[in-house]
Write a protein that holds these residues in place. Structure first.
Motif, PDB file in Angstrom:
ATOM      1  N   PRO A 109       0.804  -1.263  -0.146  1.00  0.00           N
ATOM      2  CA  PRO A 109      -0.100   0.106   0.120  1.00  0.00           C
ATOM      3  C   PRO A 109       0.761   1.430   0.136  1.00  0.00           C
ATOM      4  O   PRO A 109       0.228   2.455  -0.268  1.00  0.00           O
ATOM      5  CB  PRO A 109      -0.900  -0.039   1.363  1.00  0.00           C
ATOM      6  N   HIS A 110       2.119   1.204   0.214  1.00  0.00           N
ATOM      7  CA  HIS A 110       2.916   2.345   0.251  1.00  0.00           C
ATOM      8  C   HIS A 110       3.980   2.428  -0.711  1.00  0.00           C
ATOM      9  O   HIS A 110       4.397   1.369  -1.099  1.00  0.00           O
ATOM     10  CB  HIS A 110       3.603   2.711   1.711  1.00  0.00           C
ATOM     11  N   GLU A 111       4.379   3.829  -1.047  1.00  0.00           N
ATOM     12  CA  GLU A 111       5.651   3.896  -2.055  1.00  0.00           C
ATOM     13  C   GLU A 111       6.388   5.042  -1.221  1.00  0.00           C
ATOM     14  O   GLU A 111       5.735   5.829  -0.458  1.00  0.00           O
ATOM     15  CB  GLU A 111       5.381   4.175  -3.303  1.00  0.00           C
ATOM     16  N   TYR A 112       7.570   5.372  -1.641  1.00  0.00           N
ATOM     17  CA  TYR A 112       8.565   6.041  -0.962  1.00  0.00           C
ATOM     18  C   TYR A 112       9.104   7.032  -1.841  1.00  0.00           C
ATOM     19  O   TYR A 112       9.336   6.934  -2.826  1.00  0.00           O
ATOM     20  CB  TYR A 112       9.823   5.392  -0.298  1.00  0.00           C
ATOM     21  N   VAL A 113       8.702   8.221  -1.593  1.00  0.00           N
ATOM     22  CA  VAL A 113       9.101   9.496  -2.191  1.00  0.00           C
ATOM     23  C   VAL A 113      10.146  10.157  -1.770  1.00  0.00           C
ATOM     24  O   VAL A 113      10.206  10.431  -0.323  1.00  0.00           O
ATOM     25  CB  VAL A 113       7.967  10.564  -2.684  1.00  0.00           C
ATOM     26  N   PHE A 114      11.105  11.096  -2.462  1.00  0.00           N
ATOM     27  CA  PHE A 114      12.128  11.711  -1.950  1.00  0.00           C
ATOM     28  C   PHE A 114      11.689  12.966  -1.153  1.00  0.00           C
ATOM     29  O   PHE A 114      10.905  13.637  -1.642  1.00  0.00           O
ATOM     30  CB  PHE A 114      12.961  12.311  -3.085  1.00  0.00           C
ATOM     31  N   ASP A 115      12.530  13.189   0.002  1.00  0.00           N
ATOM     32  CA  ASP A 115      12.042  14.241   0.976  1.00  0.00           C
ATOM     33  C   ASP A 115      12.994  15.241   0.932  1.00  0.00           C
ATOM     34  O   ASP A 115      13.095  16.452   0.686  1.00  0.00           O
ATOM     35  CB  ASP A 115      11.990  13.750   2.358  1.00  0.00           C
ATOM     36  N   HIS A 116      14.371  14.786   1.385  1.00  0.00           N
ATOM     37  CA  HIS A 116      15.746  15.875   1.452  1.00  0.00           C
ATOM     38  C   HIS A 116      16.794  14.862   1.121  1.00  0.00           C
ATOM     39  O   HIS A 116      16.706  13.865   1.371  1.00  0.00           O
ATOM     40  CB  HIS A 116      15.398  16.726   2.554  1.00  0.00           C
ATOM     41  N   MET A 117      17.927  15.792   1.060  1.00  0.00           N
ATOM     42  CA  MET A 117      19.322  15.135   0.808  1.00  0.00           C
ATOM     43  C   MET A 117      20.308  15.985   1.672  1.00  0.00           C
ATOM     44  O   MET A 117      20.235  17.184   1.947  1.00  0.00           O
ATOM     45  CB  MET A 117      19.880  15.149  -0.536  1.00  0.00           C
ATOM     46  N   ASP A 118      20.964  14.974   2.531  1.00  0.00           N
ATOM     47  CA  ASP A 118      22.179  15.461   3.432  1.00  0.00           C
ATOM     48  C   ASP A 118      23.530  15.235   2.564  1.00  0.00           C
ATOM     49  O   ASP A 118      23.669  14.148   2.023  1.00  0.00           O
ATOM     50  CB  ASP A 118      22.374  14.941   4.765  1.00  0.00           C
ATOM     51  N   GLY A 119      24.540  16.557   2.674  1.00  0.00           N
ATOM     52  CA  GLY A 119      25.517  16.143   1.827  1.00  0.00           C
ATOM     53  C   GLY A 119      25.793  16.438   0.450  1.00  0.00           C
ATOM     54  O   GLY A 119      24.844  17.147  -0.075  1.00  0.00           O
ATOM     55  N   PRO A 120      26.667  16.009  -0.335  1.00  0.00           N
ATOM     56  CA  PRO A 120      27.750  14.960  -0.271  1.00  0.00           C
ATOM     57  C   PRO A 120      28.869  15.479   0.642  1.00  0.00           C
ATOM     58  O   PRO A 120      29.062  16.828   0.981  1.00  0.00           O
ATOM     59  CB  PRO A 120      28.247  14.624  -1.481  1.00  0.00           C
ATOM     60  N   VAL A 121      29.413  14.698   1.639  1.00  0.00           N
ATOM     61  CA  VAL A 121      30.477  14.706   2.461  1.00  0.00           C
ATOM     62  C   VAL A 121      31.705  14.032   2.238  1.00  0.00           C
ATOM     63  O   VAL A 121      31.324  12.789   1.847  1.00  0.00           O
ATOM     64  CB  VAL A 121      29.934  14.636   4.117  1.00  0.00           C
ATOM     65  N   PRO A 122      32.721  14.304   2.408  1.00  0.00           N
ATOM     66  CA  PRO A 122      33.973  13.469   2.182  1.00  0.00           C
ATOM     67  C   PRO A 122      33.966  12.302   3.114  1.00  0.00           C
ATOM     68  O   PRO A 122      33.577  12.339   4.432  1.00  0.00           O
ATOM     69  CB  PRO A 122      35.165  14.225   2.483  1.00  0.00           C
TER      70      PRO A 122
END
Length: 209
Positions: free
Chosen positions: A164-177
């Motif tokens: 019943p569920h799908e996952y949609v993009f919310d936010h991104m952290d980074g990129p970090v080294p």
């Protein structure tokens, strides 16, 4: 590029299948046929059987020995980060690529798919997060774009459209080294970058949660 590497379409398909999931010797052709069935590059089943033999003859594939299995496990322990989608290490007696086979195959794939740098991905189901790895900050961001435009399925969590569920993009952290990491079971990269993509669940259209 295939001609330059003396590689047929069937051989490329066999190498791709073995890299993704190292099978037992008698299963390679059948697994390849199932994986590529319906694709524009699909070949006849007997072509895959011939390709298995030729890949072995060219030194692109091997039957994993106890020594090779031990080497792969040792190499895995050397890098702190592993790709989840390439984390399957061949068991003793299974078919796997050789280092030369991987080199030739990756050269073809980088031209065929337009990939310019090593990238990797790890799904963190419990946190609804995808971790993206790249050899450069730009490559990391470029690879991350693949996962930010469409709903995704976390393996084992919502890979079926019947759920019943799908996952949609919310936010991104980074990129970090980051330090040493492994884009696949054949290479260790000295340095790279990581971005974390966070997703949120939403009801799938037409289904009750």
């Amino acid at each position: 590029m295939l001609k330059q590497c003396d590689m047929s379409v069937a051989e490329m398909s066999v190498l791709s299948t073995v890299l993704f999931q190292p099978p037992l010797p008698g299963d390679v052709a059948a697994f390849t046929y199932d994986m590529w069935r319906g694709d524009a590059l699909e070949q006849a089943r007997d072509e895959y059987s011939k390709a298995v033999e030729s890949c072995m003859e060219k030194g692109w594939m091997q039957i994993v020995t106890a020594a090779e299995h031990s080497r792969q496990l040792h190499a895995l322990a050397e890098a702190a980060v592993a790709r989840a989608d390439d984390g399957t290490y061949a068991e003793i007696g299974a078919v796997d690529l050789t280092a030369e086979g991987y080199r030739v195959f990756s050269s073809v794939e980088k031209v065929r798919l337009g990939v310019v740098a090593n990238c990797g991905v790890r799904f963190v189901e419990s946190a609804q997060r995808i971790e993206i790895f790249g050899t450069t900050e730009a490559a990391c961001c470029e690879y991350a774009q693949w996962y930010t435009t469409e709903p995704v399925g976390f393996p084992g969590l919502d890979g079926s459209t019947a759920l019943p569920h799908e996952y949609v993009f919310d936010h991104m952290d980074g990129p970090v080294p980051i330090g040493r990491w492994r884009p696949n079971r054949f290479e260790i990269v000295a340095n790279g970058y990581m971005a974390r993509l966070h997703f949120k669940a939403r009801p799938r259209a037409g289904m009750n949660p």
